[in-house]
Scaffold this motif. Structure first.
Motif, mmCIF file in Angstrom:
data_model
loop_
_atom_site.group_PDB
_atom_site.id
_atom_site.type_symbol
_atom_site.label_atom_id
_atom_site.label_comp_id
_atom_site.label_asym_id
_atom_site.label_seq_id
_atom_site.Cartn_x
_atom_site.Cartn_y
_atom_site.Cartn_z
ATOM 1 N N ALA A 28 -61.931 -26.447 27.423
ATOM 2 C CA ALA A 28 -62.066 -27.974 27.298
ATOM 3 C C ALA A 28 -63.462 -28.491 28.300
ATOM 4 N N SER A 29 -64.028 -27.425 28.830
ATOM 5 C CA SER A 29 -65.068 -27.774 29.790
ATOM 6 C C SER A 29 -66.166 -28.740 29.122
ATOM 7 N N PRO A 30 -66.561 -28.245 27.674
ATOM 8 C CA PRO A 30 -67.554 -29.081 27.136
ATOM 9 C C PRO A 30 -66.998 -30.755 26.856
ATOM 10 N N HIS A 130 -58.974 -22.721 41.422
ATOM 11 C CA HIS A 130 -60.085 -22.583 40.827
ATOM 12 C C HIS A 130 -61.311 -22.052 41.628
ATOM 13 N N ASP A 131 -61.921 -20.859 41.261
ATOM 14 C CA ASP A 131 -63.066 -20.213 41.907
ATOM 15 C C ASP A 131 -62.798 -20.064 43.488
ATOM 16 N N ILE A 132 -61.863 -19.058 43.670
ATOM 17 C CA ILE A 132 -61.330 -19.051 45.113
ATOM 18 C C ILE A 132 -62.466 -18.230 45.810
ATOM 19 N N VAL A 185 -54.708 -14.183 35.870
ATOM 20 C CA VAL A 185 -55.896 -13.970 36.398
ATOM 21 C C VAL A 185 -56.842 -14.697 35.373
ATOM 22 N N LEU A 186 -57.959 -15.339 35.490
ATOM 23 C CA LEU A 186 -58.849 -15.833 34.661
ATOM 24 C C LEU A 186 -60.381 -15.597 35.157
ATOM 25 N N SER A 187 -60.896 -14.555 34.348
ATOM 26 C CA SER A 187 -62.172 -13.841 34.784
ATOM 27 C C SER A 187 -63.068 -14.329 33.726
ATOM 28 N N TYR A 214 -59.351 -14.126 29.740
ATOM 29 C CA TYR A 214 -60.882 -14.186 29.749
ATOM 30 C C TYR A 214 -61.657 -15.257 29.427
ATOM 31 N N ALA A 215 -62.635 -15.708 30.251
ATOM 32 C CA ALA A 215 -63.409 -16.897 29.727
ATOM 33 C C ALA A 215 -64.952 -16.757 29.604
ATOM 34 N N SER A 216 -65.606 -17.543 28.825
ATOM 35 C CA SER A 216 -66.961 -17.549 28.418
ATOM 36 C C SER A 216 -67.522 -16.236 27.861
ATOM 37 N N MET A 220 -71.391 -18.623 28.976
ATOM 38 C CA MET A 220 -71.706 -20.032 29.006
ATOM 39 C C MET A 220 -73.019 -20.183 28.452
ATOM 40 N N GLY A 221 -73.173 -19.938 27.350
ATOM 41 C CA GLY A 221 -74.290 -20.415 26.436
ATOM 42 C C GLY A 221 -75.436 -19.400 26.308
ATOM 43 N N LEU A 222 -75.568 -18.242 27.170
ATOM 44 C CA LEU A 222 -76.643 -17.323 27.144
ATOM 45 C C LEU A 222 -76.621 -16.658 25.795
ATOM 46 N N LEU A 274 -61.311 -17.551 26.121
ATOM 47 C CA LEU A 274 -61.175 -19.088 26.132
ATOM 48 C C LEU A 274 -62.739 -19.266 25.831
ATOM 49 N N VAL A 275 -62.868 -20.066 24.737
ATOM 50 C CA VAL A 275 -64.233 -20.527 24.417
ATOM 51 C C VAL A 275 -64.490 -22.118 24.550
ATOM 52 N N GLY A 276 -65.645 -22.478 24.974
ATOM 53 C CA GLY A 276 -65.860 -23.717 25.370
ATOM 54 C C GLY A 276 -66.065 -24.346 24.028
ATOM 55 N N MET A 277 -65.312 -25.513 23.669
ATOM 56 C CA MET A 277 -65.873 -25.978 22.095
ATOM 57 C C MET A 277 -65.827 -27.533 22.260
ATOM 58 N N ASN A 278 -66.858 -28.039 21.511
ATOM 59 C CA ASN A 278 -67.003 -29.376 21.529
ATOM 60 C C ASN A 278 -67.382 -29.776 20.358
ATOM 61 N N ALA A 279 -67.256 -29.248 19.453
ATOM 62 C CA ALA A 279 -67.788 -29.704 17.966
ATOM 63 C C ALA A 279 -66.639 -28.780 17.082
ATOM 64 N N VAL A 280 -66.154 -29.760 15.816
ATOM 65 C CA VAL A 280 -65.260 -29.254 14.805
ATOM 66 C C VAL A 280 -65.822 -27.608 14.284
ATOM 67 N N TRP A 281 -67.275 -27.765 14.004
ATOM 68 C CA TRP A 281 -67.858 -26.301 13.521
ATOM 69 C C TRP A 281 -67.565 -25.112 14.397
ATOM 70 N N GLN A 282 -67.620 -25.549 15.686
ATOM 71 C CA GLN A 282 -67.585 -24.514 16.396
ATOM 72 C C GLN A 282 -66.077 -23.865 16.480
HETATM 73 P P1 NAD Z 1 -68.952 -20.058 26.585
HETATM 74 O O1 NAD Z 1 -69.153 -18.914 26.888
HETATM 75 O O2 NAD Z 1 -67.370 -20.251 25.991
HETATM 76 O O3 NAD Z 1 -69.567 -21.012 26.059
HETATM 77 C C1 NAD Z 1 -69.859 -22.284 25.715
HETATM 78 C C2 NAD Z 1 -70.764 -22.812 25.027
HETATM 79 O O4 NAD Z 1 -71.209 -22.283 23.707
HETATM 80 C C3 NAD Z 1 -71.045 -24.406 24.659
HETATM 81 O O5 NAD Z 1 -72.195 -24.971 24.675
HETATM 82 C C4 NAD Z 1 -70.303 -24.448 23.430
HETATM 83 O O6 NAD Z 1 -70.652 -25.779 22.750
HETATM 84 C C5 NAD Z 1 -70.872 -23.267 22.757
HETATM 85 N N1 NAD Z 1 -70.372 -22.801 21.417
HETATM 86 C C6 NAD Z 1 -68.915 -22.610 21.395
HETATM 87 N N2 NAD Z 1 -68.700 -22.010 20.076
HETATM 88 C C7 NAD Z 1 -69.949 -21.847 19.634
HETATM 89 C C8 NAD Z 1 -70.214 -21.105 18.432
HETATM 90 N N3 NAD Z 1 -69.568 -20.474 17.548
HETATM 91 N N4 NAD Z 1 -71.792 -20.929 18.143
HETATM 92 C C9 NAD Z 1 -72.731 -21.475 19.051
HETATM 93 N N5 NAD Z 1 -72.488 -21.888 20.023
HETATM 94 C C10 NAD Z 1 -70.854 -22.058 20.517
HETATM 95 O O7 NAD Z 1 -68.482 -20.701 28.051
HETATM 96 P P2 NAD Z 1 -67.690 -21.980 28.809
HETATM 97 O O8 NAD Z 1 -67.352 -23.074 27.986
HETATM 98 O O9 NAD Z 1 -68.091 -21.975 30.076
HETATM 99 O O10 NAD Z 1 -66.092 -20.874 28.928
HETATM 100 C C11 NAD Z 1 -65.038 -21.209 28.092
HETATM 101 C C12 NAD Z 1 -63.977 -21.954 29.032
HETATM 102 O O11 NAD Z 1 -63.458 -21.076 29.951
HETATM 103 C C13 NAD Z 1 -64.415 -23.219 29.809
HETATM 104 O O12 NAD Z 1 -64.272 -24.354 28.969
HETATM 105 C C14 NAD Z 1 -63.512 -23.427 30.963
HETATM 106 O O13 NAD Z 1 -62.200 -23.850 30.626
HETATM 107 C C15 NAD Z 1 -63.123 -21.822 31.208
HETATM 108 N N6 NAD Z 1 -63.893 -21.280 32.292
HETATM 109 C C16 NAD Z 1 -63.323 -21.187 33.507
HETATM 110 C C17 NAD Z 1 -64.213 -20.699 34.634
HETATM 111 C C18 NAD Z 1 -63.470 -20.598 36.033
HETATM 112 O O14 NAD Z 1 -62.430 -20.765 36.002
HETATM 113 N N7 NAD Z 1 -64.323 -20.406 37.074
HETATM 114 C C19 NAD Z 1 -65.444 -20.204 34.443
HETATM 115 C C20 NAD Z 1 -66.080 -20.152 33.049
HETATM 116 C C21 NAD Z 1 -65.310 -20.692 32.241
#
Ligand code: NAD
Length: 325
Positions: A28-30, A130-132, A185-187, A214-216, A220-222, A274-282
Motif C-alpha cells: 500500500a505504499s503507493p 521497519h528497516d532495522i 521477515v520482510l526482505s 518478499y517486497a518490491s 521499486m520501479g526500476l 508484495l507489489v506496490g499498486m495504486n491503480a486498478v490496471w496494475q
Molecule cells: P515495487 O517493486 O512493488 O514497485 C512499485 C511501483 O511499480 C509503483 O510505481 C507501482 O505503481 C508500479 N507498478 C505496480 N504494478 C505495475 C505493473 N504491472 N506495471 C508497471 N508498473 C507497476 O516496489 P514497492 O512499492 O516499493 O514495494 C512493494 C511494497 O512492499 C510496498 O508497498 C511496501 O508495502 C513494501 N516494502 C517494504 C519495505 C520495507 O519494509 N523496508 C521496502 C520496500 C517495500
C-alpha cells in the motif's frame, strides 16, 4: 470464495504462523503517494479490485509511507468497502517515522495504537519492525522484539516481523532471539531480476522457521517501463541497465514488469510477493501475471535475454542503514 483453482491465485503458508497468503500481496505504499499522486477514488477502486475473489488480498502497509498517509487511505478504503475483517490480512510497521527512527519499547508500543486508529482496526495480522539497519540491532534484540512480544500477547498484533535491506541483519537478529520470537521477515529488492542475493539466505531463514515475505519485485520501479521515481537509491549504472532491459522488452512486445513479478513469484520458499499498486490496471496486470505463471510457467527465453542485459549490474545494491559495512 470458492473458485476454479485455475483462476485463483495460489495461497502459500507463511512460515509457522498458520496464515495462508495469496502469493501476490498488495503493497500500500503507493497509496501514501510515494510514487506520485493518487485520488481517493482511485485508491478505493484499487483496493476494491484487490478484493476480487481470485486475489485473496494480503495487505502490507505502514505508517511511514507518505507520513502515515498509506495507513489512513487504506483504513478509509477498507471501511468504505465493509469487507469482514477475517477475509483479509493486514500488516503494518513500527520504528520508522517522519522525523526518524525510534525502536524503543515505549515508542513502538504507542505506535501500534496509532496505527490501529488510522487503519480503523482492532488488530493487525503482522507488525513489522521497519528497516532495522537504521537502529541498534542489539536494541532490536533486547528491547524492541520483547516489546513486540507483549503487543502480540495483548492481541493488537497476531505476529511480528522484521524488515530491512541488508541481508546480514536477519542472521544477526535471528541468531540472538529465542526461537519463535520473530515470526516473519520482510526482505526487499534482493529477489528480483537484477538482484537475487536473497536466494542464498533462504535455507537459513527456513531453518529458523520464519515466514518469508518478499517486497518490491519491480525493484521499486526500476523494472517498469516508466522507470523509478526521483528518490530511487540505485546507482546510475543499475538504473541504466534496468532501462535497457525495459526498452528491450518494449521493442520485443514483452512486459518487463510482468517478467519481473513472475520471476519473484516462482520461488515457493517466498510466501508472498508484495507489489506496490495504486491503480486498478496494475492489480489486474499483476494478478494476470501470477495466474499466467501458474498456468504456463515462466517465459524462459525472455528471462535469459533480460538476464544478459542485467548481468553487468547483477546483485549490485546500494547502502542502507547506519553501519559502515
Ligand atoms: P515495487 O517493486 O512493488 O514497485 C512499485 C511501483 O511499480 C509503483 O510505481 C507501482 O505503481 C508500479 N507498478 C505496480 N504494478 C505495475 C505493473 N504491472 N506495471 C508497471 N508498473 C507497476 O516496489 P514497492 O512499492 O516499493 O514495494 C512493494 C511494497 O512492499 C510496498 O508497498 C511496501 O508495502 C513494501 N516494502 C517494504 C519495505 C520495507 O519494509 N523496508 C521496502 C520496500 C517495500
Amino acid at each position: 470464495r470458492a473458485m476454479d483453482t485455475q483462476q485463483q491465485l495460489e495461497q502459500r503458508e507463511l512460515g509457522n504462523t498458520g496464515l495462508k497468503l495469496s502469493c501476490v500481496g498488495f503493497g500500500a505504499s503507493p497509496l501514501g503517494k510515494v510514487f506520485g499522486p493518487v485520488s481517493d477514488e482511485e485508491a478505493i477502486a484499487t483496493v476494491l479490485e484487490a478484493f476480487k475473489p481470485e486475489f485473496e488480498l494480503s495487505n502490507f502497509i505502514n505508517r511511514y509511507y507518505g507520513g502515515t498517509l498509506s495507513e489512513k487511505v487504506l483504513g478509509k478504503c477498507l471501511n468504505a468497502l465493509g469487507v469482514p475483517r477475517d477475509q483479509y490480512i493486514v500488516a503494518t510497521k513500527c520504528g520508522r517515522y517522519k522525523d526518524g527512527f525510534d525502536f524503543s519499547a515505549k515508542r513502538v508500543t504507542k505506535s501500534i495504537d496509532e496505527s490501529l486508529e488510522r487503519l480503523q482496526l482492532n488488530y493487525v495480522d503482522i507488525l513489522h519492525c521497519h528497516d532495522i539497519e537504521f537502529g541498534s540491532l542489539d536494541q532490536i534484540v533486547n528491547e524492541t522484539i520483547p516489546a513486540l512480544q507483549k503487543i502480540k500477547e495483548s492481541g493488537k498484533a497476531r505476529f511480528i516481523g522484521i524488515t530491512g535491506l541488508p541481508l546480514d541483519i536477519y542472521t544477526y537478529v535471528l541468531d540472538r532471539v529465542p526461537a519463535g520470537a520473530v515470526d516473519v521477515v520482510l526482505s526487499y529488492c534482493h529477489y528480483c531480476l537484477n538482484d537475487s542475493s536473497l536466494e542464498d539466505l533462504l535455507p537459513y531463514l527456513k531453518s529458523k522457521g520464519v515466514g518469508i515475505i518478499y517486497a518490491s519485485p519491480l525493484a521499486m520501479g526500476l523494472l517498469t517501463e516508466n522507470g523509478p521515481p526521483e528518490w530511487h537509491p540505485a546507482s546510475p549504472e543499475i538504473k541504466a541497465a534496468c532501462k535497457a532491459a525495459a526498452d528491450y522488452c518494449k521493442k520485443n512486445g514483452k512486459n518487463l514488469s510482468k517478467l519481473a513479478l513472475q520471476y519473484s513469484l516462482s520461488n515457493k520458499d517466498i510466501s508472498t510477493v508484495l507489489v506496490g499498486m495504486n491503480a486498478v490496471w496494475q492489480v489486474e496486470e499483476n494478478v494476470s501475471a501470477a495466474l499466467e505463471l501458474q498456468a504456463s510457467g515462466k517465459d524462459e527465453k525472455t528471462l535469459a535475454e533480460v538476464d544478459a542485459i542485467l548481468r553487468p549490474v547483477k546483485n549490485q545494491t546500494w547502502p542502507s542503514g547506519i553501519r559502515k559495512s
